[in-house]
Design a protein around this motif. Structure first.
Motif, PDB file in Angstrom:
ATOM      1  N   PRO A 174       0.853  -1.084  -0.053  1.00 33.30           N
ATOM      2  CA  PRO A 174      -0.031  -0.105  -0.019  1.00 33.30           C
ATOM      3  C   PRO A 174       0.842   1.160  -0.119  1.00 33.30           C
ATOM      4  CG  PRO A 174      -0.857  -1.653   1.740  1.00 33.30           C
ATOM      5  CD  PRO A 174       0.731  -1.865   1.146  1.00 33.30           C
ATOM      6  N   PRO A 175       0.496   2.390  -0.513  1.00 34.29           N
ATOM      7  CA  PRO A 175       0.962   3.492  -0.586  1.00 34.29           C
ATOM      8  C   PRO A 175       1.390   4.117   0.893  1.00 34.29           C
ATOM      9  CG  PRO A 175      -0.788   3.802  -2.253  1.00 34.29           C
ATOM     10  CD  PRO A 175      -0.838   2.277  -1.320  1.00 34.29           C
ATOM     11  N   GLY A 176       2.584   4.398   1.027  1.00 34.05           N
ATOM     12  CA  GLY A 176       2.699   4.888   2.553  1.00 34.05           C
ATOM     13  C   GLY A 176       3.339   3.698   3.525  1.00 34.05           C
ATOM     14  N   SER A 177       3.572   2.680   2.884  1.00 33.79           N
ATOM     15  CA  SER A 177       3.799   1.392   3.877  1.00 33.79           C
ATOM     16  C   SER A 177       5.352   1.365   4.000  1.00 33.79           C
ATOM     17  CB  SER A 177       3.169   0.340   3.470  1.00 33.79           C
ATOM     18  OG  SER A 177       3.784  -0.177   2.057  1.00 33.79           O
ATOM     19  N   ALA A 178       5.733   0.470   4.875  1.00 37.72           N
ATOM     20  CA  ALA A 178       7.139   0.242   5.027  1.00 37.72           C
ATOM     21  C   ALA A 178       7.865  -0.126   3.759  1.00 37.72           C
ATOM     22  CB  ALA A 178       7.369  -0.659   5.928  1.00 37.72           C
ATOM     23  N   VAL A 179       7.075  -0.999   2.989  1.00 37.19           N
ATOM     24  CA  VAL A 179       7.706  -1.728   1.839  1.00 37.19           C
ATOM     25  C   VAL A 179       8.189  -0.426   0.842  1.00 37.19           C
ATOM     26  CG1 VAL A 179       7.321  -2.810  -0.146  1.00 37.19           C
ATOM     27  CG2 VAL A 179       7.038  -4.071   1.917  1.00 37.19           C
ATOM     28  N   GLU A 180       6.992   0.511   0.606  1.00 42.29           N
ATOM     29  CA  GLU A 180       7.172   1.551  -0.223  1.00 42.29           C
ATOM     30  C   GLU A 180       8.377   2.444   0.357  1.00 42.29           C
ATOM     31  OE1 GLU A 180       4.655   3.171  -2.944  1.00 42.29           O
ATOM     32  OE2 GLU A 180       5.501   1.094  -3.137  1.00 42.29           O
ATOM     33  N   HIS A 181       8.437   2.619   1.375  1.00 47.29           N
ATOM     34  CA  HIS A 181       9.618   3.459   2.026  1.00 47.29           C
ATOM     35  C   HIS A 181      10.956   2.789   1.720  1.00 47.29           C
ATOM     36  CE1 HIS A 181       6.458   6.129   3.473  1.00 47.29           C
ATOM     37  NE2 HIS A 181       7.206   7.030   3.791  1.00 47.29           N
ATOM     38  N   ILE A 182      10.897   1.629   1.992  1.00 49.14           N
ATOM     39  CA  ILE A 182      12.221   0.874   1.696  1.00 49.14           C
ATOM     40  C   ILE A 182      12.663   1.294   0.067  1.00 49.14           C
ATOM     41  CG2 ILE A 182      13.563  -1.456   1.571  1.00 49.14           C
ATOM     42  CD1 ILE A 182      11.684  -2.100   4.156  1.00 49.14           C
ATOM     43  N   TRP A 183      11.779   0.891  -0.604  1.00 54.25           N
ATOM     44  CA  TRP A 183      12.177   1.143  -1.881  1.00 54.25           C
ATOM     45  C   TRP A 183      12.522   2.732  -2.518  1.00 54.25           C
ATOM     46  CZ3 TRP A 183      13.100  -3.339  -3.005  1.00 54.25           C
ATOM     47  CH2 TRP A 183      12.486  -4.210  -2.983  1.00 54.25           C
ATOM     48  N   LYS A 184      11.966   3.642  -1.664  1.00 49.23           N
ATOM     49  CA  LYS A 184      12.312   5.027  -1.686  1.00 49.23           C
ATOM     50  C   LYS A 184      13.703   5.259  -1.449  1.00 49.23           C
ATOM     51  CE  LYS A 184       7.594   6.963  -1.328  1.00 49.23           C
ATOM     52  NZ  LYS A 184       6.719   8.034  -0.635  1.00 49.23           N
ATOM     53  N   LYS A 185      13.971   4.500  -0.327  1.00 51.31           N
ATOM     54  CA  LYS A 185      15.635   4.671   0.376  1.00 51.31           C
ATOM     55  C   LYS A 185      16.522   3.925  -0.706  1.00 51.31           C
ATOM     56  CE  LYS A 185      16.810   6.468   3.638  1.00 51.31           C
ATOM     57  NZ  LYS A 185      17.405   7.812   3.639  1.00 51.31           N
ATOM     58  N   VAL A 186      16.139   2.866  -1.292  1.00 55.38           N
ATOM     59  CA  VAL A 186      17.006   2.318  -2.141  1.00 55.38           C
ATOM     60  C   VAL A 186      17.349   3.189  -3.274  1.00 55.38           C
ATOM     61  CG1 VAL A 186      17.138   0.332  -3.938  1.00 55.38           C
ATOM     62  CG2 VAL A 186      16.220  -0.147  -1.318  1.00 55.38           C
ATOM     63  N   SER A 187      16.056   3.668  -3.717  1.00 54.90           N
ATOM     64  CA  SER A 187      16.100   4.679  -4.703  1.00 54.90           C
ATOM     65  C   SER A 187      17.210   5.729  -4.594  1.00 54.90           C
ATOM     66  CB  SER A 187      14.800   4.938  -5.349  1.00 54.90           C
ATOM     67  OG  SER A 187      14.972   6.202  -6.243  1.00 54.90           O
ATOM     68  N   GLN A 188      17.479   6.035  -3.169  1.00 55.25           N
ATOM     69  CA  GLN A 188      18.279   7.357  -3.086  1.00 55.25           C
ATOM     70  C   GLN A 188      19.893   6.574  -3.490  1.00 55.25           C
ATOM     71  OE1 GLN A 188      17.803   8.402   0.783  1.00 55.25           O
ATOM     72  NE2 GLN A 188      16.158   9.796   0.416  1.00 55.25           N
ATOM     73  N   LYS A 189      20.031   5.460  -3.406  1.00 55.18           N
ATOM     74  CA  LYS A 189      21.377   4.830  -3.431  1.00 55.18           C
ATOM     75  C   LYS A 189      21.843   4.778  -5.156  1.00 55.18           C
ATOM     76  CE  LYS A 189      21.053   4.228   0.855  1.00 55.18           C
ATOM     77  NZ  LYS A 189      21.909   5.053   1.954  1.00 55.18           N
ATOM     78  N   VAL A 190      20.794   4.803  -6.032  1.00 58.66           N
ATOM     79  CA  VAL A 190      21.310   4.466  -7.248  1.00 58.66           C
ATOM     80  C   VAL A 190      22.216   5.649  -7.969  1.00 58.66           C
ATOM     81  CG1 VAL A 190      20.206   4.378  -9.633  1.00 58.66           C
ATOM     82  CG2 VAL A 190      18.937   3.322  -7.713  1.00 58.66           C
ATOM     83  N   PRO A 191      22.119   6.689  -7.699  1.00 52.26           N
ATOM     84  CA  PRO A 191      23.217   7.512  -8.310  1.00 52.26           C
ATOM     85  C   PRO A 191      24.509   7.260  -7.672  1.00 52.26           C
ATOM     86  CG  PRO A 191      21.151   8.934  -7.808  1.00 52.26           C
ATOM     87  CD  PRO A 191      20.861   7.568  -7.026  1.00 52.26           C
ATOM     88  N   ILE A 192      24.586   6.972  -6.443  1.00 49.51           N
ATOM     89  CA  ILE A 192      25.874   6.618  -5.975  1.00 49.51           C
ATOM     90  C   ILE A 192      26.258   5.333  -6.546  1.00 49.51           C
ATOM     91  CG2 ILE A 192      26.893   6.011  -3.716  1.00 49.51           C
ATOM     92  CD1 ILE A 192      25.002   7.820  -2.440  1.00 49.51           C
ATOM     93  N   ILE A 193      25.511   4.197  -6.668  1.00 48.11           N
ATOM     94  CA  ILE A 193      25.848   3.037  -7.124  1.00 48.11           C
ATOM     95  C   ILE A 193      26.289   3.216  -8.737  1.00 48.11           C
ATOM     96  CG2 ILE A 193      24.908   0.983  -8.041  1.00 48.11           C
ATOM     97  CD1 ILE A 193      22.930   1.022  -5.764  1.00 48.11           C
ATOM     98  N   ARG A 194      25.650   3.965  -9.622  1.00 42.38           N
ATOM     99  CA  ARG A 194      26.210   4.233 -10.938  1.00 42.38           C
ATOM    100  C   ARG A 194      27.380   4.887 -10.975  1.00 42.38           C
ATOM    101  NH1 ARG A 194      19.978   6.487 -12.880  1.00 42.38           N
ATOM    102  NH2 ARG A 194      19.120   4.347 -13.479  1.00 42.38           N
ATOM    103  N   GLU A 195      27.602   5.872 -10.024  1.00 45.64           N
ATOM    104  CA  GLU A 195      28.958   6.419  -9.954  1.00 45.64           C
ATOM    105  C   GLU A 195      29.990   5.453  -9.848  1.00 45.64           C
ATOM    106  OE1 GLU A 195      31.167   9.900  -7.497  1.00 45.64           O
ATOM    107  OE2 GLU A 195      29.265   9.966  -7.502  1.00 45.64           O
ATOM    108  N   ALA A 196      29.701   4.557  -8.840  1.00 48.01           N
ATOM    109  CA  ALA A 196      30.820   3.785  -8.483  1.00 48.01           C
ATOM    110  C   ALA A 196      31.171   2.572  -9.764  1.00 48.01           C
ATOM    111  CB  ALA A 196      30.159   2.878  -7.115  1.00 48.01           C
ATOM    112  N   VAL A 197      30.087   2.389 -10.376  1.00 48.89           N
ATOM    113  CA  VAL A 197      30.391   1.152 -11.326  1.00 48.89           C
ATOM    114  C   VAL A 197      31.017   2.046 -12.524  1.00 48.89           C
ATOM    115  CG1 VAL A 197      28.928  -0.111 -13.002  1.00 48.89           C
ATOM    116  CG2 VAL A 197      28.194  -0.054 -10.653  1.00 48.89           C
ATOM    117  N   VAL A 198      30.630   3.191 -12.896  1.00 50.63           N
ATOM    118  CA  VAL A 198      31.491   3.778 -13.925  1.00 50.63           C
ATOM    119  C   VAL A 198      32.772   4.276 -13.575  1.00 50.63           C
ATOM    120  CG1 VAL A 198      31.680   5.926 -15.013  1.00 50.63           C
ATOM    121  CG2 VAL A 198      29.409   4.921 -14.791  1.00 50.63           C
ATOM    122  N   ARG A 199      33.156   4.410 -12.418  1.00 48.98           N
ATOM    123  CA  ARG A 199      34.542   4.466 -11.924  1.00 48.98           C
ATOM    124  C   ARG A 199      35.372   3.283 -12.060  1.00 48.98           C
ATOM    125  NH1 ARG A 199      35.061   5.009  -6.723  1.00 48.98           N
ATOM    126  NH2 ARG A 199      37.170   6.075  -6.705  1.00 48.98           N
ATOM    127  N   GLY A 200      34.693   2.122 -11.773  1.00 50.14           N
ATOM    128  CA  GLY A 200      35.157   0.786 -11.827  1.00 50.14           C
ATOM    129  C   GLY A 200      35.650   0.522 -13.213  1.00 50.14           C
TER     130      GLY A 200
END
Length: 481
Positions: free
Chosen positions: A439-465
């Motif tokens: 459901p919107p606003g649930s723990a699962v939805e908020h976990i995906w939002k926090k994971v989403s925050q990591k994506v730019p950092i991940i992409r940068e690390a992969v490109v550097r590699g």
């Protein structure tokens, strides 16, 4: 009057009306909480759904483990499980339906408090297994068919359930060993399958997501999965291995004491007590309540000291308790009758008790200097919880005096704020025994939002590699906070 002068007067009238409305009809809830719940946490990334590929693992490593658990529990007199007809029927149909191409989850997650509080992987996979047609247009994540189209790769291993089954039904004293350890065999199977995949090799594992919500989950293979995004309830579960390995191994590797808020995500425990709505709240006659084990290790030693300081204080209820049916009922009654609920560190900095307090509208009093909390940056915990340093809490009478200084108005505001965020700590997939969108606003939805925050950092690390010359190693440095 016409022209610029008239236009100016009209604008002045509009702004005056807005100011009057704000003055006489203020928001009924704190702006900071409203903003934090509705804000998009991921910047440019948050404008679209997080794209998730679910890694291919044998069913025996996730939903098949549930079938095995229930089969073992039914035969174990200590558990006392007598599943209803629906569950018995589900056990016989589950494997067949999976083999026919259907992917329903027909089994509930164990109700045992020692396992249920670590059930995040069950709800996260259930959300991803849901039909796309049932997903809300505002959902935070979507499943994709190819890893190359994904932002992250989710590894659907029920690591906590695997570990707890070994602890419960494995050879006594064998959990720390590899030989004869079914949990280790499953861990190794997961690691061998995942690390040999093209998706892992493309990113060095940095875009893979593992759920390790129990301190013992994937205990033997944490070094192998250290580059990935780890979903953990806190960083305290890495402590035992830190002592033995922090000075060993190649210096270029991220060590066990280098889990980091930069790449990892803190997720909530599954609450064990039922939700109390604000409209159901009754007068509270106890000032401070705590029920749990008195004796803990490491940072949890503060609990024993607090116990001795508070046990005879007027208005304070401190009692030994365990997560069984009787303890649960006592905790429900105690939390709902108390203004404040104590949350001292245990063997690790946090526990499900914090989220039980929020669901019970009992103002959490957090005494854990090293605590990390879920969804910070989206939520402002200071709006609904009180944080006290260990040094202050261990002064005679200090804590009780501090809590008594909060006015009724302040306490009511804390509870109103808690009522707004209760859903954030609830795991749900739309069905107690089935796949369904979170459901919107649930723990699962908020976990995906926090994971989403990591994506730019991940992409940068992969490109550097990718620019790394052959034979050159780039240190996997820790960015600790």
């Amino acid at each position: 009057m016409r022209g610029p002068a008239a236009a100016f007067l009209v604008l002045l009238l509009v702004f005056s009306l807005i100011a009057i409305c704000l003055l006489f009809f203020p928001s009924s809830s704190p702006l900071s909480v409203q903003f934090s719940l509705n804000a998009s946490p991921g910047g440019a990334q948050s404008s679209s759904r997080l794209k998730i590929y679910v890694a291919e693992l044998p069913r025996s490593l996730n939903y098949g483990l549930l079938e095995k658990y229930w089969s073992l529990a039914r035969a174990d007199s200590r558990i006392g499980v007598d599943p209803d007809e629906d569950l018995r029927s589900s056990l016989s149909r589950a494997s067949a339906s999976w083999g026919n191409g259907e992917r329903p989850v027909l089994l509930p997650y164990p109700e045992s408090p020692l396992i249920k509080q670590y059930s995040a992987e069950y709800w996260l996979l259930g959300d991803l297994e849901a039909s796309p047609t049932t997903r809300s247009p505002s959902a935070a994540a979507e499943r994709v068919a190819r890893p190359e189209d994904a932002d992250v790769v989710f590894v659907p291993f029920f690591a906590t359930l695997s570990a707890e089954m070994e602890l419960g039904w494995g050879k006594k004293g064998g959990f720390g060993k590899k030989e004869g350890n079914d949990d280790y065999a499953r861990q190794k199977e997961v690691v061998d399958l995942i690390t040999s995949s093209d998706a892992w090799n493309r990113s060095g594992g940095r875009d893979h997501v593992f759920v390790l919500t129990d301190p013992v989950a994937m205990w033997h293979v944490r070094n192998e999965i250290a580059p990935a995004i780890l979903l953990v309830v806190d960083f305290g579960g890495w402590f035992k291995l830190d002592d033995k390995t922090s000075d060993r191994g190649p210096s270029h590797m991220v060590q066990h004491n280098q889990v980091s808020l930069l790449k990892d995500v803190i997720v909530p425990y599954t609450h064990l007590l039922p939700k109390l709505s604000l409209s159901e709240d009754q007068p509270r006659n106890t000032l401070l309540y705590f029920k749990g084990a008195k004796h803990r290790h490491r940072g949890g030693l503060v609990r024993e000291k607090l116990w001795d300081l508070l046990v005879d204080e007027p208005g304070v209820v401190i009692e030994e308790g365990f997560p069984n049916a009787t303890g649960r009922e006592q905790s429900i009654k105690g939390m709902r009758a108390s203004e404040f609920c104590l949350h001292p560190a245990g063997d690790t900095p946090t526990s499900c008790r914090l989220f039980d307090a929020v669901l019970s509208l009992c103002i959490p009093v957090v005494i854990s200097d090293q605590i990390e909390l879920p969804f910070e940056g989206i939520l402002d915990y200071s709006e609904f919880a009180i944080f006290v340093s260990v040094a202050d809490a261990l002064q005679q009478h200090w804590l009780v005096d501090h809590l008594r200084n909060f006015t009724d108005k302040q306490r009511h505001q804390f509870r109103r704020n808690m009522a707004q965020v209760q859903s954030v700590f609830e795991y749900d997939s739309g069905s107690a025994r089935g796949v369904g969108p979170a459901p919107p606003g649930s723990a699962v939805e908020h976990i995906w939002k926090k994971v989403s925050q990591k994506v730019p950092i991940i992409r940068e690390a992969v490109v550097r590699g990718r620019r790394k010359p052959n034979g050159v190693e780039i240190p996997l440095r820790c960015h600790c906070t």
